[in-house]
Design an enzyme around this catalytic site. Structure first.
Site, PDB file in Angstrom:
ATOM      1  N   ASP A 112       0.831  -1.248  -0.053  1.00 22.87           N
ATOM      2  CA  ASP A 112       0.123  -0.016   0.038  1.00 22.87           C
ATOM      3  C   ASP A 112       0.962   1.348  -0.064  1.00 22.87           C
ATOM      4  O   ASP A 112       0.380   2.297   0.432  1.00 22.87           O
ATOM      5  CB  ASP A 112      -0.857   0.000   1.340  1.00 22.87           C
ATOM      6  CG  ASP A 112      -2.083  -0.976   1.082  1.00 22.87           C
ATOM      7  OD1 ASP A 112      -2.651  -0.663  -0.284  1.00 22.87           O
ATOM      8  OD2 ASP A 112      -2.752  -1.765   1.807  1.00 22.87           O
ATOM      9  N   ASP A 183      -7.701  -3.856  -4.376  1.00 22.78           N
ATOM     10  CA  ASP A 183      -7.090  -2.451  -3.804  1.00 22.78           C
ATOM     11  C   ASP A 183      -5.733  -2.067  -4.318  1.00 22.78           C
ATOM     12  O   ASP A 183      -5.439  -0.965  -4.637  1.00 22.78           O
ATOM     13  CB  ASP A 183      -6.937  -2.538  -2.403  1.00 22.78           C
ATOM     14  CG  ASP A 183      -7.966  -3.357  -1.567  1.00 22.78           C
ATOM     15  OD1 ASP A 183      -8.637  -4.184  -2.092  1.00 22.78           O
ATOM     16  OD2 ASP A 183      -8.451  -2.750  -0.463  1.00 22.78           O
TER      17      ASP A 183
END
Length: 413
Positions: A112, A183
């Protein structure tokens, strides 16, 4: 409603003092501390923020929110209350809050890094040409690229599967399996950015390959997305598809669909490959077709408890739709994005915040601009992990980014 009617309806919410007050009121207490923050706002269930260590994937969004306001104050000062918040102090606040994220440029155990680094350091680089920010973006991109598996053609998301319930969970092997979540599409922008800044096309190639592999394996015939795909590292083939945060393995977890819209349109912007634009349009069509009568997305399109919403999904999806409009000037897409923002405001905007003339803030009963988001509501998850019907830092971040994007598009004069 017409485009202009929607723009008129949402204008005061996007740019009003109450919106700015939420961000500024949360930010200012840290400015008198001797060291930059090491914990960052994540979610607010009822009142004040619950914060997370900078290692957590949402930690970049609050510094990014400050940078979004800083960019607004500099590019569009008529849409920022500079008479109440000194722009010099705002710049200091943005840099102060971002400082604790800089160290993660060398982090190789987290997929991320795009969420963590881009919201602050891209904006700082674009506004000032900062060599420090450039270095952070390039090194962060290389750290993310280290998680790429050539056989599979994807970047590893999780190092291992989480035990979401007490027993009977799926398991994974780091050596044998590669776990990828939808994601991850929204972290590819860091790779493309790193390629542009460094001249290393390998970074862009990794991002494009990941997008292509995800397109082949993450989407169903109706363009809904699986949350998780687990690949066999020996064969490179998908071996299991399921959910962690959604209602069921075959359901349409709403925020996952938003990540798809935003991730694929950003991939198109960098590559100009129409395959990715078509993907973003197809996911958008699915998303809009599943919205309820009041226009606010439920937490999962196929869950029975549709009264539980996810406004963070709506904000990410609307931001992605505005980027689609920016590329192809499709008025229907624009109107859908504006309606989505308007509908979410009607249900979830927290009005009670005051920005005083001297820059002090009365936050009101809750820290966030928007409520009615859902982090996770999987019925099989360990009960203490389930959090829904609350504010989320990234719902507010994308709300602010929507405001800036509408200004960039010249839709407000």
């Amino acid at each position: 409603m017409t485009r202009q009617a929607y723009l008129d309806e949402i204008k005061d919410y996007l740019y009003g003092d109450a919106t700015v007050a939420k961000i500024w009121g949360v930010a200012t207490p840290a400015l008198s501390e001797p060291q930059p923050p090491t914990e960052f706002p994540d979610y607010s269930k009822g009142s004040r923020y619950t914060c997370r260590d900078s290692e957590f994937w949402t930690s970049g969004f609050f510094p990014g929110s400050l940078y979004t306001l800083l960019a607004r104050s500099e590019k569009y000062p008529e849409y920022f209350p500079s008479e109440k918040i000194n722009p010099v102090k705002l710049e200091y606040a943005a840099k102060w809050w971002a400082e604790g994220m800089a160290k993660h440029k060398n982090k190789t155990d987290n997929h991320d890094l795009g969420f963590m680094l881009v919201p602050s350091f891209e904006t700082e680089y674009l506004r000032s040409g900062s060599e420090k920010s450039k270095d952070i973006l390039i090194k962060g991109a290389n750290s993310l690229a280290s998680r790429f598996d050539e056989k599979v053609g994807c970047i590893r998301s999780w190092d291992e599967l989480f035990p979401i319930k007490e027993e009977g969970c799926r398991t994974s092997s780091f050596d044998k399996d590669l776990v990828v979540i939808i994601d991850n599409m929204c972290n590819l922008n860091l790779l493309y950015m790193g390629a542009e800044l460094s001249g290393d096309s390998r970074l862009a190639d990794i991002a494009t390959t990941h997008a292509e592999t995800t397109l082949k394996n993450h989407f169903r015939d109706d363009w809904s997305s699986y949350h998780v795909v687990m690949y066999d590292r020996e064969t490179g083939k998908a071996k299991d598809k399921f959910t962690f945060q959604g209602y069921a393995d075959e359901s349409g977890w709403t925020r996952g669909q938003a990540w798809g819209i935003l991730g694929y349109i950003e991939t198109y912007i960098y590559t100009k490959d129409k395959t990715f634009l078509d993907a973003a349009l197809s996911i958008t069509k699915y998303y809009l077709s599943k919205l309820p009568e009041d226009g606010v997305p439920p937490w999962d399109f196929d869950a029975p408890d549709k009264h539980i919403r996810d406004v963070s999904s709506g904000m990410a999806a609307a931001f992605g739709m505005l980027k689609i409009y920016e590329c192809i000037k499709d008025e229907e897409i624009l109107n859908s994005a504006l309606k989505l923002v308007s509908d979410c405001i009607k249900l979830a905007y927290n009005k009670k915040a005051t920005l005083n003339d001297d820059g002090t803030v009365e936050l009101g009963p809750t820290d966030t601009i928007l409520s009615k988001s859902t982090f996770i509501n999987n019925p099989d998850v360990i009960e203490e992990w389930r959090t829904f019907d609350h504010g989320l830092v990234y719902a507010d971040y994308y709300f602010l980014m929507i405001g800036n994007k509408l200004l960039e598009l010249g839709l407000y004069k």
